[in-house]
Design an enzyme around this catalytic site. Sequence first.
Site, short mmCIF file in Angstrom:
data_model
loop_
_atom_site.label_atom_id
_atom_site.label_comp_id
_atom_site.label_asym_id
_atom_site.label_seq_id
_atom_site.Cartn_x
_atom_site.Cartn_y
_atom_site.Cartn_z
N GLU A 60 -2.78 -2.39 -3.51
CA GLU A 60 -4.02 -3.10 -3.81
C GLU A 60 -4.97 -3.17 -2.63
OE1 GLU A 60 -1.16 -3.93 -5.13
OE2 GLU A 60 -1.52 -4.16 -7.27
N HIS A 129 1.47 -14.10 -13.62
CA HIS A 129 0.70 -13.10 -14.37
C HIS A 129 -0.24 -13.75 -15.38
CE1 HIS A 129 3.44 -10.07 -12.78
NE2 HIS A 129 2.80 -9.13 -13.40
#
Lengths: 326, 326, 342, 342
Positions: A60, A129
Amino acid sequence: MAQLTYREAVARGIAQEMARDENVVLLGEDVAKAGGVFKATVGLFEQFGPKRVLDTPISEQAILGAAMGAAMTGLRPIAEIMFADFLGVCYDYIANEFPKTRYMSNGQVSCPLVVRCGNGGGARFGAQHSQSVENWCMQFPGLKVVSPSSPVDVIGLLAAAVRDPDPVVFLEHKSLYAVKGEVPDGEILDTLGTARILRPGRDATILALGMMVPRSLQAAEALQAKYGISCEVIDVRSLVPLDTQCILGSVARTGRVFTVEENPRQLGWGSELVSIIADEAFYDLDGPAVRITTPNIPLPAADALEDLAIPSVDRIVGMIHRSLTA
Amino acid sequence: MAQLTYREAVARGIAQEMARDENVVLLGEDVAKAGGVFKATVGLFEQFGPKRVLDTPISEQAILGAAMGAAMTGLRPIAEIMFADFLGVCYDYIANEFPKTRYMSNGQVSCPLVVRCGNGGGARFGAQHSQSVENWCMQFPGLKVVSPSSPVDVIGLLAAAVRDPDPVVFLEHKSLYAVKGEVPDGEILDTLGTARILRPGRDATILALGMMVPRSLQAAEALQAKYGISCEVIDVRSLVPLDTQCILGSVARTGRVFTVEENPRQLGWGSELVSIIADEAFYDLDGPAVRITTPNIPLPAADALEDLAIPSVDRIVGMIHRSLTA
Amino acid sequence: MTQKTRPSAGETAPEREISPEKRLEMYRLQVLLRQAEQRAYDLFLENKIKGTSHLSLGQEAVAAGTAAAMRPGDLSFCTYRGHAHTLARGVPVEKVLGELMGRDNGLMRGKGGSMHLTSVEHGVMGSYAIVGAHLPIACGAAWRAQYKGDSDVSVCFFGDGATNIGAFHEALNFAACRKLPVVFVCENNLYMEYTPITEVTAVTHPGADRASAYGLERIVIDGNDADVVYLTLSKAFARARAGEGPSLIECLTYRHSGHSRADPAKYRPPGELDRWKERDPVSIYRKRLEAEGVPGATLDAIEAQVRRVVDDATKACEAAPSTSEDILFTDVYADGGCSWRN
Amino acid sequence: MTQKTRPSAGETAPEREISPEKRLEMYRLQVLLRQAEQRAYDLFLENKIKGTSHLSLGQEAVAAGTAAAMRPGDLSFCTYRGHAHTLARGVPVEKVLGELMGRDNGLMRGKGGSMHLTSVEHGVMGSYAIVGAHLPIACGAAWRAQYKGDSDVSVCFFGDGATNIGAFHEALNFAACRKLPVVFVCENNLYMEYTPITEVTAVTHPGADRASAYGLERIVIDGNDADVVYLTLSKAFARARAGEGPSLIECLTYRHSGHSRADPAKYRPPGELDRWKERDPVSIYRKRLEAEGVPGATLDAIEAQVRRVVDDATKACEAAPSTSEDILFTDVYADGGCSWRN
Ligand SMILES: Cc1ncc(C[n+]2csc(CCOP(=O)(O)OP(=O)(O)O)c2C)c(N)n1
Ligand SMILES: Cc1ncc(C[n+]2csc(CCOP(=O)(O)OP(=O)(O)O)c2C)c(N)n1
Ligand SMILES: [Mg+2]
Ligand SMILES: [Mg+2]
């Protein structure tokens, strides 16, 4: 006019911008050949090819850093960070790099890029999440933060974000991906920094974002039907820039304000909005400003628990009714 | 009783806890042999040796991750992240790991650790080394956030943080490191979640943190001397847990509230506090709740500019005076 | 793990010729960096530079050799220790010192400060103060060049300490996978801030010993020899421009000064600095040029000219007003201002 | 870069004997994981498991071989793909399925879900859903063991894809520097979510080809052979317990199922799955045991016993109430509650 899902709208918005400007490129994990984990980028690889639609490693920081370097030198990257929660592993770019480079360089460097994330709960994915991360992003001068609640807004705001010369975090709500809505044909372009009054009302203003928008609309209907309470529902849409005029105007008319936030209470986006109102619209207020949020807990995974955690229509109705009749 | 600097207090607080409990260990970049970049850990390596005081590589994720794994299995680590701004490179631990593990494991796992950082501006270090990051940390259920403004508070709150069974972010203000204060002899232990009224007052409540505390006290004196305005100054000290009783009690007495925040305006810690007041103490308020913050800019490096950016005594005085006499 | 025999000597010997003009240019650059940074140090001690400042005294050969191998249009990405690389690309001394001093004539008029020197006009795309952050960013610029078919190469400078942070790993893998035209220059000056890099690194060569993890060639060079730097970097640039992908080059060097500000660097073992000063890049380069027949007077003239430049710049900065307040609120957003609401 | 000849075969051959009991135990474990996860898949399709679920079907040999080599007290750190490793440490099937189904009998009573299985009692110190995050955490547990003189070893499981994230790099360097008793087990199943690991990695072996960057031995093994896994891990544990530091072991394996939920895994080239199914760890292990003289009936009995366990667990879960609401607000803080203010 067509019926599109929110996820199809993402792909259409990106396609619209990629077709318009060859500097627009898309990168992220599994976004190309597989069409994205949320299937929100289906078809783009086929249409625009591997040069413009890139599958990346699970890196990322490389994704956001590369997007930044490309943006600084002429491209208009759209970077996907799959789940918004993962901004944690590349937060330096959100906090320290994207928003500060223009200022630190005294205007020499621009950073026109978009970071798209699947945001929010409701999918039983558990605490890492499911978060609503607006409040991880809106405290950085220089960074813009947008979150659409309908397919047509997805396209228009995404187009605006891509064309915007500043870095924009674009939060797509995971639980809205399957929701359908009318979308006109042809190019769609909206304006960052504009809220939208989705339902006019007299007795109170409800400020909502993302998945809390449809719930707030339902709640407003129920409040009207059950108690004759007339709520104005505003889809804030853009936290930075913020449409303070729309919000303060509404509060001036209704005299009461409620935020409906998916994030846990502490320092949710609503706190900034309430603090503006408590300063600039203090004399318009006829009663407490109330924030309806997920309580101070991480999101649990079990469906029964998650449903209790995130503000439900019933909870919204209950809290507004109680507060207005207290 | 001794006069200690704030930086000496840090070392004394750590030494007190390391002497008390052999499970307390310290790790971070340059904290051991060199005594820390801010010289806040001088002497600890000599006193406790290389097993308990560790120099690490420039690997902030390894530092916080290792602290967490050690905390989960029996140690009480104190991890230094040198400049608070660097939380950006290890934010996953702050946002997703430390605060959630107890909840997700249904209470099986504890995470008793302290993350110490040099926080705040005033040192002309520019936009990436000067930030006040309270608002990067306080939105996570499960994580505690503390920021002392005096040497004695440094020791007492640090001791409390080390003994606390939950993860705590401990923000030391860089511009206070050289400030001296009286410190009693012997063990010092304070309580998290307690604010402190440093100056009683009748006309308005000032909520401040870190370097804004001494400035607020000076402003309160000036307001008294110049305009006869009596301000109650509260050192919030602990954002999570928050001493809402102290704060709401004060607002109930004064009827007006001002926050003095070093962070840029958007979603600073004061917004949460104001939102609580605007809800729970709405009927106590006699006028707008006003936030005095750094404006919506990254911090500039030049001294002249930085001084203009961060709330000064004059700005605090001016804003409070104008607001109370409007 | 390969053991190096002389701590200062590189392991990879380059083999090309360098023109006399280029070499004089590299000498001039090294002298300029040396003098400008010595001046910066003096100004810091005089409290005319506030905040912080990270000098590259002793590391000039890396900056000079790399800059000399770059073409206009190539892009530099620096760290907080970026004065030397910024100056080496041609940014005026006055602009750099002005920025350090927080004056209105500074490169960013004081908004960035010493750790964020940026001059897009000269290809200096920024100096980054978060260790490791700019490696992925440099990849992005290189990706743009590849995408657009531009021929520029991005160079990313960083220290030995930066090789242990996550962003290093992500950037190297990303660049190698996509064969990006980016050159990673690791200036191994043996120390992080105050901690020796060997104490916290699992391998001897923090840069080079990682190269194979990204399928890259292992390159360790003498970073105190501008010729070696120049030749090695020239090869890396050619490789990048030919589409053959990134290079990772570890330059062995040493900083004569402390880490930052007035750090007395007491953590260094006795004698170490002296040994490295014997390999001072500026003096060895001068000796080499003289040995090869360049008249001492030519080199003296360069030094004198540089001194005038640095003196004039200092005077200009001292005379310049401190940063004007009207820019406090500008350039947060692209519309020129800082307003985030209507 | 070393090229492997057979994609499924490891490069490092271990050489020790394994007792018959141990081998039966490994067979039982593999059968248990296989059946329990097949059940989980069925329950997902029946919508009795909501949210998500990541199966290790096809990768059982890694979990079984590692668990068999572990001692009580050793600690496991898993990913979202953690059912197998959790079960292999002895956590009851009912607890795991209950958690997946969000029932009150679940391992964490539904608060964590399938991606966060944790059972401190069994040494399962958590399953982590942010790729890479748990590598540094495992280092921390190992650091505690070293600090306290405890003899336990921490094992950290992760996928091929995790080797490209920054935390991997930081953890490996940290562990190697400090010689921590931690074993890093990279399950290379050739894919991240849907993208082949080779498409985004600069080296062929995402784990092993990075070992030298941390001064570690290069180890690639056949991850579908529980014996190989057991022997290799036993060596690594012995090394860790002897204070010789960490190991990084790349296990070549393959997941038979999709990445998560009902992923049909259409991104795989035709025939690939079939080729790997020929090397199905459970069947090859059974064949081997039979070839070495274990009666088929013994193995059948194990299978039957496991089936009963899984069936009973399923029934218990289906009968269990859904998670009770009173725990929504508990265990945010150590005081048992979620209150953050007075
Ligand atoms: C992420 C991050 N961690 C820590 C620091 C503090 N810091 C600044 S410079 C430095 C040492 C860097 O060492 P090295 O990479 O060798 O570069 P050098 O300073 O020697 O040129 C450290 C730890 C930082 N700026 N950013
Ligand atoms: C930081 C982070 N990035 C991305 C993801 C989304 N994600 C979950 S699993 C996965 C693939 C992981 O691949 P690998 O490491 O090979 O493990 P496997 O799933 O194959 O076992 C990805 C990208 C994540 N959970 N965390
Ligand atoms: Mg160094
Ligand atoms: Mg994989």
